[in-house]
Design a protein around this motif. Structure first.
Motif, PDB file in Angstrom:
ATOM      1  N   TYR A 121       0.837  -1.201   0.000  1.00 44.77           N
ATOM      2  CA  TYR A 121       0.000   0.000   0.000  1.00 44.77           C
ATOM      3  C   TYR A 121       0.878   1.261   0.000  1.00 44.77           C
ATOM      4  CZ  TYR A 121      -3.068   3.714   1.593  1.00 44.77           C
ATOM      5  OH  TYR A 121      -3.745   4.911   1.692  1.00 44.77           O
ATOM      6  N   LYS A 122       1.877   1.246   0.892  1.00 43.80           N
ATOM      7  CA  LYS A 122       2.755   2.422   0.991  1.00 43.80           C
ATOM      8  C   LYS A 122       3.663   2.549  -0.228  1.00 43.80           C
ATOM      9  CE  LYS A 122       2.551   2.034   5.935  1.00 43.80           C
ATOM     10  NZ  LYS A 122       3.245   1.600   7.149  1.00 43.80           N
ATOM     11  N   LEU A 123       4.068   1.420  -0.768  1.00 40.46           N
ATOM     12  CA  LEU A 123       4.880   1.434  -1.987  1.00 40.46           C
ATOM     13  C   LEU A 123       4.094   2.034  -3.158  1.00 40.46           C
ATOM     14  CD1 LEU A 123       7.376   0.521  -3.657  1.00 40.46           C
ATOM     15  CD2 LEU A 123       6.245  -1.708  -3.906  1.00 40.46           C
ATOM     16  N   PHE A 124       2.840   1.611  -3.288  1.00 40.72           N
ATOM     17  CA  PHE A 124       2.024   2.091  -4.413  1.00 40.72           C
ATOM     18  C   PHE A 124       1.786   3.600  -4.328  1.00 40.72           C
ATOM     19  CE2 PHE A 124      -0.199  -2.291  -5.167  1.00 40.72           C
ATOM     20  CZ  PHE A 124       1.030  -2.846  -5.511  1.00 40.72           C
ATOM     21  N   LEU A 125       1.655   4.114  -3.101  1.00 42.11           N
ATOM     22  CA  LEU A 125       1.534   5.569  -2.940  1.00 42.11           C
ATOM     23  C   LEU A 125       2.748   6.247  -3.555  1.00 42.11           C
ATOM     24  CD1 LEU A 125       0.312   6.026   0.769  1.00 42.11           C
ATOM     25  CD2 LEU A 125      -1.049   6.321  -1.303  1.00 42.11           C
ATOM     26  N   ARG A 126       3.940   5.679  -3.291  1.00 41.43           N
ATOM     27  CA  ARG A 126       5.181   6.274  -3.800  1.00 41.43           C
ATOM     28  C   ARG A 126       5.340   6.077  -5.298  1.00 41.43           C
ATOM     29  NH1 ARG A 126       5.209   5.433   1.235  1.00 41.43           N
ATOM     30  NH2 ARG A 126       6.642   6.369   2.751  1.00 41.43           N
ATOM     31  N   MET A 127       4.552   5.158  -5.867  1.00 40.88           N
ATOM     32  CA  MET A 127       4.596   4.935  -7.319  1.00 40.88           C
ATOM     33  C   MET A 127       3.431   5.650  -8.022  1.00 40.88           C
ATOM     34  SD  MET A 127       5.477   0.838  -7.216  1.00 40.88           S
ATOM     35  CE  MET A 127       5.450   0.558  -8.998  1.00 40.88           C
ATOM     36  N   HIS A 128       2.607   6.374  -7.239  1.00 38.57           N
ATOM     37  CA  HIS A 128       1.442   7.080  -7.783  1.00 38.57           C
ATOM     38  C   HIS A 128       0.507   6.144  -8.528  1.00 38.57           C
ATOM     39  CE1 HIS A 128       3.463  10.645  -6.479  1.00 38.57           C
ATOM     40  NE2 HIS A 128       4.539  10.229  -7.113  1.00 38.57           N
ATOM     41  N   ILE A 129       0.358   4.940  -7.980  1.00 35.02           N
ATOM     42  CA  ILE A 129      -0.580   3.968  -8.554  1.00 35.02           C
ATOM     43  C   ILE A 129      -2.014   4.416  -8.264  1.00 35.02           C
ATOM     44  CG2 ILE A 129      -1.387   1.564  -8.335  1.00 35.02           C
ATOM     45  CD1 ILE A 129       1.332   1.857  -9.774  1.00 35.02           C
ATOM     46  N   ASN A 130      -2.896   4.203  -9.220  1.00 34.33           N
ATOM     47  CA  ASN A 130      -4.330   4.426  -9.020  1.00 34.33           C
ATOM     48  C   ASN A 130      -4.897   3.205  -8.299  1.00 34.33           C
ATOM     49  OD1 ASN A 130      -7.063   4.898  -9.217  1.00 34.33           O
ATOM     50  ND2 ASN A 130      -7.163   4.446 -11.421  1.00 34.33           N
ATOM     51  N   PHE A 131      -5.413   3.407  -7.082  1.00 37.57           N
ATOM     52  CA  PHE A 131      -5.937   2.269  -6.315  1.00 37.57           C
ATOM     53  C   PHE A 131      -7.308   1.852  -6.854  1.00 37.57           C
ATOM     54  CE2 PHE A 131      -2.637   3.763  -3.563  1.00 37.57           C
ATOM     55  CZ  PHE A 131      -2.174   2.628  -2.912  1.00 37.57           C
ATOM     56  N   THR A 132      -7.305   0.995  -7.853  1.00 36.21           N
ATOM     57  CA  THR A 132      -8.563   0.472  -8.399  1.00 36.21           C
ATOM     58  C   THR A 132      -9.204  -0.462  -7.378  1.00 36.21           C
ATOM     59  OG1 THR A 132      -7.428  -1.435  -9.327  1.00 36.21           O
ATOM     60  CG2 THR A 132      -7.622   0.524 -10.735  1.00 36.21           C
TER      61      THR A 132
END
Lengths: 313, 313
Positions: free
Chosen positions: B128-139
């Motif tokens: 979750y925290k990694l995806f924030l740093r990758m600017h992933i769209n949380f589908t």
């Protein structure tokens, strides 16, 4: 109906509180009661919690709350949805309740003022927001009380009433130091020896019908007598048959004095439990309903098996 | 060890990912694997999840993930704490893993780069925290995967690894639309008919000793054969005896091929399970440990009863 700011101002303006909880008390009504008592004392008020008795498993909620002698002036109820739910305290208090704080959309309780938020997973979730508006210091004891109400009313954040807001309130209570390890163990990981005996007997009673799409468990008066146990250990049994893979209708039969069975029906996949029970003069919610059927074990069981087969065909 | 920003930059800089999960997969390794696969594809990478087979109950995690054909260039592992845990994929991949993302403090996995956060309740909490740093769209699909890992590794927010941060991550995933109703029901409220049969048999096996302070349950090879069930249904059994009120030592005995029993010991109130098991050449954690004892059912059971009585005296 009051809004939450008005509730805060009301509580600050009055004093000498009797706080009413509901009979057969659960974690939410007791957690609410003791938390509100602590909060009111923190702002200099006198307050006490009125219960029909605190079960041993909830004793930790009141451990830092000494009794206080005073004449009651203001009566507040927490988590009490209807007059009859006051139990043995009904006669003394009905008609004298100044403020009702509750989260049951079905609330019909008699009170001069009300705050009901049916979107709150627990009454303790309301109190968390109320205490913010009263600038209460969230001590560990208050956090323990509020977390207990929220975790027990949501099955530890498992039931569908749990919202993102519920999770955030719980997170804040954890920041404030509530003892989740103790509370979760005591609420969700502890069973009495009697309860284990009863579960064993109930597992032994389990049968399937309608090609495994209906499961039935039962308790009889004989079983309860032999196990020296009663209604207080029955909590949670009704959820067992519905948990079984492939089961659409889970039925729990409990023999009662007077030659009849109380029937609890829990369903999956949009099978309507209330419609099923209405055949026997009962009703309830779409996924959880109940009815009563007269007769002996075998007769009532056969009746239910036939009804389930027909209902699912 | 990399920090989480470096992990994000690493994943953005490479392509053609094989994502490794551990054998006997649980919700956290599969949730991590499929979430990472979706996230990498979202930023234009090719990726696939390597498993030892996805159990039916977790099939929903991969429902929107089509197979892709490509030549693997980068290998990332999720929730894999040791080389042997890759199971049948070990020979192919050990020595070729570029990045290991894990939350086990005991991690010994062979990988060129590592990110291990032992304070994360689940590997999915790290993602979750990694995806924030990758600017992933949380589908919704990504949120479903991550929520599954977090809820299963915390027993639905009940175990002591659950932190306020865990609750807030789960809250955000709920904001992003994850289907908690479906996931919680599938993960925590569904039991196979075989599992119910096994629980019934295990309840019937339960006995107490040391004045009710020790409870013992067992399974035998005969029982498993008769119930047509195996090791995959044994999950969770070891927690049953410790849950009983007054029980300090909860023991689960599982007969294995070769004339011996695998013993799981769970304790309450600071009774040291590891010390108890070390008498029999075993060990583990203070509240959860194990050992193996040779012999037939009655002999091994008597040995354990005597040891429990002595240990608690």
């Amino acid at each position: 109906m009051m809004n939450l700011y008005e509730v805060a101002r009301f509580l600050e303006a009055h004093d000498n509180y009797d706080i009413l909880t509901h009979a057969y008390p659960d974690g939410d009504t007791l957690g609410s009661g003791f938390a509100l008592c602590l909060a009111l004392r923190q702002i200099g008020k006198k307050a006490r919690v009125i219960t029909t008795g605190v079960p041993t498993k909830f004793a930790y909620l009141q451990k830092n709350i000494e009794e206080e002698g005073f004449t009651s002036e203001t009566v507040v109820s927490v988590d009490v949805a209807a007059d009859s739910l006051l139990g043995s305290n009904m006669d003394k208090y009905i008609g004298k309740v100044d403020l009702c704080i509750d989260h049951h959309g079905s609330n019909t309780f008699t009170a001069k003022e009300k705050f009901v938020d049916k979107y709150a997973a627990a009454n303790c979730e309301i109190l968390y927001k109320l205490f913010l508006r009263m600038h209460i210091n969230f001590t560990k004891d208050i956090a323990d009380c509020l977390y207990t109400g929220i975790s027990t009313d949501t099955g530890c954040f498992r039931y569908t009433n749990t919202t993102a807001e519920t999770m955030r309130v719980a997170a804040s209570l954890m920041d404030f130091g509530c003892n989740t390890a103790y509370i979760n163990k005591a609420m969700f990981e502890t069973k009495s020896k009697n309860k284990i005996q009863l579960e064993r007997a109930v597992y032994d009673s389990m049968t399937y019908c309608a090609d495994g799409r209906c499961a039935i468990i039962y308790t009889t008066l004989d079983m309860l007598k032999k196990l020296n146990t009663g209604d207080d250990e029955m909590e949670g049994l009704a959820s067992i048959p519905r948990q079984i893979e492939g089961v659409l209708i889970g039925i729990t039969m409990r023999e009662k004095e007077g030659g009849f069975f109380k029937i609890s029906v829990r369903t999956n996949n949009n099978i309507n439990a209330s419609d099923f029970c209405s055949q026997f003069g009962g009703g309830g919610h779409p996924a959880a309903a109940g009815c009563s059927i007269e007769g002996d074990l075998e007769t009532v069981k056969t009746t239910l098996e036939k009804a389930a087969e027909k209902f699912l065909s």
